[in-house]
Design a protein around this motif. Structure first.
Motif, PDB file in Angstrom:
ATOM      1  N   LEU A 157       0.853  -1.179   0.000  1.00 39.71           N
ATOM      2  CA  LEU A 157       0.000   0.000   0.000  1.00 39.71           C
ATOM      3  C   LEU A 157       0.890   1.230   0.000  1.00 39.71           C
ATOM      4  CD1 LEU A 157      -2.567  -1.185   2.665  1.00 39.71           C
ATOM      5  CD2 LEU A 157      -2.980  -0.917   0.219  1.00 39.71           C
ATOM      6  N   GLY A 167      -1.207   4.900   3.810  1.00 47.22           N
ATOM      7  CA  GLY A 167      -2.490   4.426   3.285  1.00 47.22           C
ATOM      8  C   GLY A 167      -2.985   3.217   4.062  1.00 47.22           C
ATOM      9  N   VAL A 185      -8.160   2.482  -0.895  1.00 45.59           N
ATOM     10  CA  VAL A 185      -7.092   2.953  -0.012  1.00 45.59           C
ATOM     11  C   VAL A 185      -7.475   4.330   0.511  1.00 45.59           C
ATOM     12  CG1 VAL A 185      -4.664   3.623   0.134  1.00 45.59           C
ATOM     13  CG2 VAL A 185      -5.326   1.660  -1.263  1.00 45.59           C
ATOM     14  N   ARG A 186      -7.420   4.477   1.820  1.00 49.61           N
ATOM     15  CA  ARG A 186      -7.688   5.780   2.445  1.00 49.61           C
ATOM     16  C   ARG A 186      -6.417   6.234   3.146  1.00 49.61           C
ATOM     17  NH1 ARG A 186     -13.056   6.541   5.092  1.00 49.61           N
ATOM     18  NH2 ARG A 186     -13.507   7.012   2.935  1.00 49.61           N
ATOM     19  N   TYR A 187      -6.080   7.483   2.914  1.00 52.15           N
ATOM     20  CA  TYR A 187      -4.890   8.041   3.554  1.00 52.15           C
ATOM     21  C   TYR A 187      -5.210   8.506   4.960  1.00 52.15           C
ATOM     22  CZ  TYR A 187      -2.332   7.928  -0.807  1.00 52.15           C
ATOM     23  OH  TYR A 187      -1.699   7.513  -1.945  1.00 52.15           O
ATOM     24  N   GLY A 203      -1.807  12.189   0.787  1.00 51.03           N
ATOM     25  CA  GLY A 203      -0.803  11.188   0.439  1.00 51.03           C
ATOM     26  C   GLY A 203      -0.480  11.282  -1.038  1.00 51.03           C
ATOM     27  N   TYR A 224       1.273   6.979  -6.991  1.00 48.63           N
ATOM     28  CA  TYR A 224       1.237   5.637  -6.415  1.00 48.63           C
ATOM     29  C   TYR A 224       1.464   4.571  -7.489  1.00 48.63           C
ATOM     30  CZ  TYR A 224      -0.555   1.440  -4.080  1.00 48.63           C
ATOM     31  OH  TYR A 224      -0.701   0.173  -3.575  1.00 48.63           O
ATOM     32  N   ASP A 282      -9.292   9.121  -0.857  1.00 50.59           N
ATOM     33  CA  ASP A 282      -9.409   7.728  -1.268  1.00 50.59           C
ATOM     34  C   ASP A 282      -8.794   7.484  -2.641  1.00 50.59           C
ATOM     35  OD1 ASP A 282     -10.807   7.293   1.026  1.00 50.59           O
ATOM     36  OD2 ASP A 282     -12.686   6.724   0.062  1.00 50.59           O
TER      37      ASP A 282
END
Length: 141
Positions: A68, A72, A93-95, A100, A106, A130
């Motif tokens: 990840l 994240g 994925v949530r920071y 992030g 990413y 997200d």
């Protein structure tokens, strides 16, 4: 004079063959570096996270992992399809803290960390913190 086999000798041979087969089956992953022990598992492929940092997909013949992004957290990991050595799915994925890497950052960061046979695309989610990560893996590559 008739030559008859003794029942105890036959039982000993059967026991020896059975224990030899059991030993090989139990230790075959050590000798062949394979995942033969998973062939009888019926609930594969599976998806989980390891140490809250790595997405882990377990299949009968292979494993697929990818990290990840820093800061994240994986939410709602799902497998949409999969088989003996293949898997497709997604994870949100949530920071933590709300900021992030961008989806493009990413994807680029992940490109050099992805195992052979893996493919990942990343897009922005509904919430600003997200990302939606779609992944695919085929183990014969």
């Amino acid at each position: 004079m008739k030559n008859r086999s003794h029942p105890s000798l036959i039982l000993c041979v059967i026991a020896l063959l059975g224990s030899s087969l059991w030993f090989f089956a139990a230790n075959s992953t050590l000798f062949t570096n394979s995942r033969i022990d998973r062939v009888l598992e019926s609930d594969l492929p599976q998806i989980t996270t390891e140490n809250e940092r790595i997405v882990y997909c377990r299949m009968q013949a292979d494993d697929f992992r990818f990290p990840l992004p820093p800061h994240g957290t994986a939410l709602d990991p799902q497998i949409s399809s999969g088989g003996y050595d293949t898997v497709e799915g997604s994870v949100r994925v949530r920071y933590i803290g709300g900021f992030g890497m961008s989806s493009a950052q990413y994807e680029e960061w992940l490109r050099e960390r992805l195992q052979t046979g893996g493919w990942v695309t990343v897009k922005n989610g509904e919430a600003s913190a997200d990302l939606i990560v779609s992944f695919s893996y085929f183990g014969d590559k």
